[in-house]
Scaffold this motif. Structure first.
Motif, PDB file in Angstrom:
ATOM      1  N   THR A 144       0.844  -1.187   0.000  1.00 53.53           N
ATOM      2  CA  THR A 144       0.000   0.000   0.000  1.00 53.53           C
ATOM      3  C   THR A 144       0.880   1.238   0.000  1.00 53.53           C
ATOM      4  O   THR A 144       1.788   1.366   0.828  1.00 53.53           O
ATOM      5  CB  THR A 144      -0.918   0.020   1.245  1.00 53.53           C
ATOM      6  OG1 THR A 144      -1.676  -1.208   1.262  1.00 53.53           O
ATOM      7  CG2 THR A 144      -1.857   1.199   1.210  1.00 53.53           C
ATOM      8  N   VAL A 145       0.626   2.125  -0.960  1.00 47.69           N
ATOM      9  CA  VAL A 145       1.397   3.366  -1.076  1.00 47.69           C
ATOM     10  C   VAL A 145       0.441   4.518  -1.349  1.00 47.69           C
ATOM     11  O   VAL A 145      -0.709   4.317  -1.759  1.00 47.69           O
ATOM     12  CB  VAL A 145       2.434   3.292  -2.222  1.00 47.69           C
ATOM     13  CG1 VAL A 145       3.490   2.250  -1.942  1.00 47.69           C
ATOM     14  CG2 VAL A 145       1.772   3.037  -3.549  1.00 47.69           C
ATOM     15  N   THR A 146       0.929   5.723  -1.123  1.00 45.99           N
ATOM     16  CA  THR A 146       0.159   6.910  -1.469  1.00 45.99           C
ATOM     17  C   THR A 146       0.954   7.688  -2.510  1.00 45.99           C
ATOM     18  O   THR A 146       2.119   8.017  -2.288  1.00 45.99           O
ATOM     19  CB  THR A 146      -0.090   7.794  -0.236  1.00 45.99           C
ATOM     20  OG1 THR A 146      -0.792   7.009   0.741  1.00 45.99           O
ATOM     21  CG2 THR A 146      -0.912   9.021  -0.593  1.00 45.99           C
ATOM     22  N   PHE A 147       0.313   7.940  -3.647  1.00 40.10           N
ATOM     23  CA  PHE A 147       0.976   8.721  -4.693  1.00 40.10           C
ATOM     24  C   PHE A 147       1.175  10.148  -4.199  1.00 40.10           C
ATOM     25  O   PHE A 147       0.311  10.702  -3.518  1.00 40.10           O
ATOM     26  CB  PHE A 147       0.122   8.736  -5.974  1.00 40.10           C
ATOM     27  CG  PHE A 147       0.192   7.455  -6.754  1.00 40.10           C
ATOM     28  CD1 PHE A 147       1.218   7.259  -7.674  1.00 40.10           C
ATOM     29  CD2 PHE A 147      -0.768   6.467  -6.586  1.00 40.10           C
ATOM     30  CE1 PHE A 147       1.279   6.082  -8.403  1.00 40.10           C
ATOM     31  CE2 PHE A 147      -0.711   5.294  -7.310  1.00 40.10           C
ATOM     32  CZ  PHE A 147       0.327   5.095  -8.222  1.00 40.10           C
ATOM     33  N   PRO A 148       2.297  10.774  -4.557  1.00 36.41           N
ATOM     34  CA  PRO A 148       2.510  12.167  -4.175  1.00 36.41           C
ATOM     35  C   PRO A 148       1.432  13.072  -4.798  1.00 36.41           C
ATOM     36  O   PRO A 148       0.875  12.740  -5.838  1.00 36.41           O
ATOM     37  CB  PRO A 148       3.882  12.501  -4.777  1.00 36.41           C
ATOM     38  CG  PRO A 148       4.526  11.197  -5.080  1.00 36.41           C
ATOM     39  CD  PRO A 148       3.421  10.214  -5.298  1.00 36.41           C
ATOM     40  N   GLU A 149       1.160  14.190  -4.142  1.00 41.92           N
ATOM     41  CA  GLU A 149       0.152  15.136  -4.649  1.00 41.92           C
ATOM     42  C   GLU A 149       0.515  15.643  -6.036  1.00 41.92           C
ATOM     43  O   GLU A 149      -0.359  15.939  -6.836  1.00 41.92           O
ATOM     44  CB  GLU A 149       0.018  16.331  -3.685  1.00 41.92           C
ATOM     45  CG  GLU A 149      -0.638  15.999  -2.366  1.00 41.92           C
ATOM     46  CD  GLU A 149      -2.112  15.621  -2.494  1.00 41.92           C
ATOM     47  OE1 GLU A 149      -2.787  16.053  -3.452  1.00 41.92           O
ATOM     48  OE2 GLU A 149      -2.594  14.868  -1.623  1.00 41.92           O
ATOM     49  N   ASP A 150       1.803  15.727  -6.327  1.00 40.80           N
ATOM     50  CA  ASP A 150       2.255  16.254  -7.618  1.00 40.80           C
ATOM     51  C   ASP A 150       2.801  15.143  -8.519  1.00 40.80           C
ATOM     52  O   ASP A 150       3.721  15.353  -9.293  1.00 40.80           O
ATOM     53  CB  ASP A 150       3.329  17.321  -7.398  1.00 40.80           C
ATOM     54  CG  ASP A 150       4.560  16.775  -6.670  1.00 40.80           C
ATOM     55  OD1 ASP A 150       4.507  15.632  -6.155  1.00 40.80           O
ATOM     56  OD2 ASP A 150       5.568  17.500  -6.612  1.00 40.80           O
TER      57      ASP A 150
END
Length: 172
Positions: A144-150
């Motif tokens: 599980t990862v979170t993509f960067p906002e940019d």
């Protein structure tokens, strides 16, 4: 001299002057056009040379990359021994399918082709590689990862994603 001979001589001299004027005009044109033509040819050759060197550079970079990955797999073979454990610095081969809210997204799937990954290279999204450490060939791992906002893709920016990863093996 008779008038007829004088008239013929004048016509002949007029034609000679016209011919000499044409030759002088051509010389004048070539005195400007010749060097310009040489400059154009030189510029074209320089551009062609630069384009060729960029192509060669690109091909050699591509060749170096494939040689590098080929040398990884040539000097080290993919081990599927389930007793092996993934450690920082290992090169692994994985397959994965990524999804956001249960929906697969474009570019998030190896489609069974496998992908080589050096653990600790940070070439994947933050925390992706670290979650593989301690696992073994043959393991299925939920990463599980979170993509960067940019991140650069509106549909992925700032979104949490689940990657179902299969560890195919470790290069040793």
């Amino acid at each position: 001299m008779k008038k007829e001979n004088r008239k013929a001589a004048q016509e002949r001299r007029a034609k000679e002057r016209e011919h000499e004027a044409k030759i002088a005009h051509r010389k004048k044109v070539w005195s400007y056009a010749g060097p310009m033509l040489i400059i154009v040819v030189i510029v074209v050759l320089i551009i062609a040379s630069v384009m060729d060197s960029k192509r060669i550079s690109s091909e050699s970079a591509s060749s170096a990359a494939s040689t590098s990955s080929a040398s990884t797999s040539a000097s080290a073979s993919l081990q599927t021994d389930t007793s092996l454990t993934i450690e920082d610095g290992d090169t692994v081969n994985i397959d994965y399918v990524g999804s956001i809210d249960g929906v697969e997204f474009q570019g998030g799937n190896t489609e069974g082709n496998g992908a080589d990954l050096v653990i600790g290279s940070h070439s994947y999204i933050d925390d992706f590689e670290e979650q593989l450490i301690g696992h073994h060939p043959g393991d299925s791992v939920d990463v599980t990862v979170t993509f960067p906002e940019d991140y650069g893709k509106d549909e992925l920016n700032g979104k949490e994603a689940l990657f179902k990863v299969t560890v195919n093996g470790i290069y040793k």
